[in-house]
Design a protein around this motif. Structure first.
Motif, mmCIF file in Angstrom:
data_model
loop_
_atom_site.group_PDB
_atom_site.id
_atom_site.type_symbol
_atom_site.label_atom_id
_atom_site.label_comp_id
_atom_site.label_asym_id
_atom_site.label_seq_id
_atom_site.Cartn_x
_atom_site.Cartn_y
_atom_site.Cartn_z
ATOM 1 N N ALA A 50 -7.131 -0.774 -2.302
ATOM 2 C CA ALA A 50 -8.004 -1.889 -2.685
ATOM 3 C C ALA A 50 -7.149 -3.077 -3.116
ATOM 4 O O ALA A 50 -6.063 -2.891 -3.675
ATOM 5 C CB ALA A 50 -8.899 -1.452 -3.834
ATOM 6 N N PRO A 51 -7.625 -4.305 -2.871
ATOM 7 C CA PRO A 51 -6.848 -5.490 -3.235
ATOM 8 C C PRO A 51 -6.436 -5.504 -4.708
ATOM 9 O O PRO A 51 -5.333 -5.926 -5.052
ATOM 10 C CB PRO A 51 -7.784 -6.662 -2.918
ATOM 11 C CG PRO A 51 -8.906 -6.121 -2.131
ATOM 12 C CD PRO A 51 -8.890 -4.634 -2.209
ATOM 13 N N GLU A 52 -7.325 -5.005 -5.586
ATOM 14 C CA GLU A 52 -7.019 -5.018 -7.030
ATOM 15 C C GLU A 52 -5.827 -4.097 -7.334
ATOM 16 O O GLU A 52 -4.980 -4.420 -8.171
ATOM 17 C CB GLU A 52 -8.241 -4.558 -7.840
ATOM 18 C CG GLU A 52 -9.435 -5.504 -7.772
ATOM 19 C CD GLU A 52 -10.163 -5.505 -6.416
ATOM 20 O OE1 GLU A 52 -9.996 -4.526 -5.644
ATOM 21 O OE2 GLU A 52 -10.877 -6.483 -6.129
ATOM 22 N N ASP A 53 -5.754 -2.950 -6.650
ATOM 23 C CA ASP A 53 -4.619 -2.029 -6.853
ATOM 24 C C ASP A 53 -3.332 -2.650 -6.331
ATOM 25 O O ASP A 53 -2.267 -2.533 -6.941
ATOM 26 C CB ASP A 53 -4.864 -0.697 -6.125
ATOM 27 C CG ASP A 53 -5.947 0.120 -6.805
ATOM 28 O OD1 ASP A 53 -6.185 -0.112 -8.008
ATOM 29 O OD2 ASP A 53 -6.555 0.975 -6.139
ATOM 30 N N ILE A 54 -3.442 -3.313 -5.184
ATOM 31 C CA ILE A 54 -2.256 -3.946 -4.608
ATOM 32 C C ILE A 54 -1.767 -5.055 -5.537
ATOM 33 O O ILE A 54 -0.575 -5.194 -5.784
ATOM 34 C CB ILE A 54 -2.589 -4.538 -3.221
ATOM 35 C CG1 ILE A 54 -2.970 -3.419 -2.264
ATOM 36 C CG2 ILE A 54 -1.418 -5.334 -2.682
ATOM 37 C CD1 ILE A 54 -3.521 -3.911 -0.951
ATOM 38 N N TYR A 55 -2.699 -5.809 -6.070
ATOM 39 C CA TYR A 55 -2.335 -6.905 -6.969
ATOM 40 C C TYR A 55 -1.542 -6.362 -8.164
ATOM 41 O O TYR A 55 -0.520 -6.914 -8.561
ATOM 42 C CB TYR A 55 -3.593 -7.647 -7.434
ATOM 43 C CG TYR A 55 -3.282 -8.724 -8.427
ATOM 44 C CD1 TYR A 55 -2.594 -9.868 -8.034
ATOM 45 C CD2 TYR A 55 -3.654 -8.591 -9.765
ATOM 46 C CE1 TYR A 55 -2.279 -10.850 -8.962
ATOM 47 C CE2 TYR A 55 -3.341 -9.567 -10.687
ATOM 48 C CZ TYR A 55 -2.652 -10.691 -10.281
ATOM 49 O OH TYR A 55 -2.343 -11.660 -11.193
ATOM 50 N N ARG A 56 -2.019 -5.245 -8.707
ATOM 51 C CA ARG A 56 -1.337 -4.640 -9.853
ATOM 52 C C ARG A 56 0.109 -4.276 -9.483
ATOM 53 O O ARG A 56 1.025 -4.462 -10.253
ATOM 54 C CB ARG A 56 -2.102 -3.396 -10.308
ATOM 55 C CG ARG A 56 -2.458 -3.451 -11.772
ATOM 56 C CD ARG A 56 -3.433 -2.365 -12.172
ATOM 57 N NE ARG A 56 -4.802 -2.687 -11.803
ATOM 58 C CZ ARG A 56 -5.609 -1.900 -11.095
ATOM 59 N NH1 ARG A 56 -5.197 -0.734 -10.661
ATOM 60 N NH2 ARG A 56 -6.844 -2.283 -10.812
ATOM 61 N N CYS A 75 0.834 -1.220 0.000
ATOM 62 C CA CYS A 75 0.000 0.000 0.000
ATOM 63 C C CYS A 75 0.862 1.260 0.000
ATOM 64 O O CYS A 75 0.344 2.359 -0.122
ATOM 65 C CB CYS A 75 -0.967 0.011 1.184
ATOM 66 S SG CYS A 75 -0.126 0.262 2.764
ATOM 67 N N GLY A 76 2.190 1.102 0.181
ATOM 68 C CA GLY A 76 3.083 2.270 0.119
ATOM 69 C C GLY A 76 3.620 2.726 1.465
ATOM 70 O O GLY A 76 4.173 3.816 1.571
ATOM 71 N N THR A 109 -5.191 5.678 -0.838
ATOM 72 C CA THR A 109 -3.951 5.756 -1.625
ATOM 73 C C THR A 109 -4.185 5.588 -3.123
ATOM 74 O O THR A 109 -3.243 5.674 -3.894
ATOM 75 C CB THR A 109 -2.953 4.663 -1.198
ATOM 76 O OG1 THR A 109 -3.544 3.390 -1.478
ATOM 77 C CG2 THR A 109 -2.581 4.778 0.253
ATOM 78 N N GLY A 110 -5.422 5.305 -3.526
ATOM 79 C CA GLY A 110 -5.702 4.985 -4.936
ATOM 80 C C GLY A 110 -4.952 5.801 -5.976
ATOM 81 O O GLY A 110 -4.083 5.285 -6.669
ATOM 82 N N ARG A 111 -5.249 7.108 -6.089
ATOM 83 C CA ARG A 111 -4.712 7.890 -7.203
ATOM 84 C C ARG A 111 -3.556 8.829 -6.860
ATOM 85 O O ARG A 111 -2.658 9.009 -7.678
ATOM 86 C CB ARG A 111 -5.852 8.725 -7.830
ATOM 87 C CG ARG A 111 -6.799 7.842 -8.571
ATOM 88 C CD ARG A 111 -7.927 8.612 -9.207
ATOM 89 N NE ARG A 111 -8.729 7.694 -9.980
ATOM 90 C CZ ARG A 111 -8.454 7.357 -11.223
ATOM 91 N NH1 ARG A 111 -7.410 7.888 -11.835
ATOM 92 N NH2 ARG A 111 -9.211 6.501 -11.868
ATOM 93 N N LEU A 151 -2.969 3.494 5.517
ATOM 94 C CA LEU A 151 -2.926 3.779 4.082
ATOM 95 C C LEU A 151 -3.797 2.730 3.403
ATOM 96 O O LEU A 151 -3.394 1.570 3.258
ATOM 97 C CB LEU A 151 -1.481 3.719 3.565
ATOM 98 C CG LEU A 151 -0.495 4.738 4.154
ATOM 99 C CD1 LEU A 151 0.875 4.588 3.492
ATOM 100 C CD2 LEU A 151 -0.996 6.171 4.001
ATOM 101 N N HIS A 152 -4.979 3.153 3.022
ATOM 102 C CA HIS A 152 -5.934 2.208 2.464
ATOM 103 C C HIS A 152 -5.686 1.990 0.974
ATOM 104 O O HIS A 152 -5.489 2.944 0.222
ATOM 105 C CB HIS A 152 -7.368 2.717 2.661
ATOM 106 C CG HIS A 152 -8.384 1.821 2.022
ATOM 107 N ND1 HIS A 152 -8.835 2.007 0.729
ATOM 108 C CD2 HIS A 152 -8.988 0.693 2.476
ATOM 109 C CE1 HIS A 152 -9.700 1.044 0.440
ATOM 110 N NE2 HIS A 152 -9.806 0.238 1.471
#
Ligand code: S3P
Length: 166
Positions: A103-109, A11-12, A150-152, A100-101
């Motif tokens: 989404a699982p899909e972002d983490i996977y990427r 997540c950074g 943390t998305g964008r 630091l939130h």
């Protein structure tokens, strides 16, 4: 003041934590690095040989030591740091905790080519991330004083967002 970053693997926490510490002019501590120095091998190797429980015992002891100090620092924790209630209570009591939130899909990427994280060395890492997220998201929220999406945003923007919450 101690500022603790929590959240899922990838997540950074380390990237944001390092820049945040530089911005604030205080030390940066990565609890996984402290653990690796203590066990004398990689976390992945230790997990394979000794199992997760043995790792969690060392993680708990290290987090206890790292949060007991009074020197201002940014502490980046491992993604499973919130699994034990003793850790959750200590982290929350002894500093400002930021989740630091991601989404699982972002983490996977971000992590799909990573080989260092033992919990993701499975047939279907995305499915694994989703189930870890379902288990852990409530625990991160229970432990944190603030949640940051943390998305964008860029790392610099995330650092600004954390600074504004202090
Ligand atoms: C873990 C995350 C890792 C590391 C260990 C266990 C977890 O840290 O502590 O592999 O349980 O999610 P990162 O969150 O820095 O990947």
């Amino acid at each position: 003041m101690q500022i603790t970053l929590i959240g899922m693997p990838g997540c950074g926490k380390s990237t944001v934590g390092r820049q945040l510490a530089r911005r604030l002019g205080i030390a940066f501590i990565d609890s996984d690095q402290v653990i690796e120095r203590r066990i004398g091998c990689s976390i992945r190797f230790f997990f394979d040989r000794e199992g997760e429980d043995a790792f969690r015992d060392i993680e708990e002891a290290v987090l206890d030591e790292l949060t007991a100090g009074t020197t201002p620092a940014v502490l980046s924790t491992g993604g499973g740091a919130v699994l034990r209630s003793a850790n959750r209570l200590r982290l929350r009591d002894r500093g400002r905790v930021i989740y630091l939130h991601a989404a699982p899909e972002d983490i996977y990427r971000r992590l799909r080519h990573d080989t260092t994280r033992p919990l993701l060395q499975v047939q279907d890492p995305l499915q694994r991330l989703r189930s870890l997220y379902v288990q852990r998201d409530p625990l991160y929220r229970e432990t944190a004083h603030y949640v940051i999406e943390t998305g964008r945003p860029s790392v610099a923007t995330l650092v600004n967002m954390v600074t504004m919450q202090l």
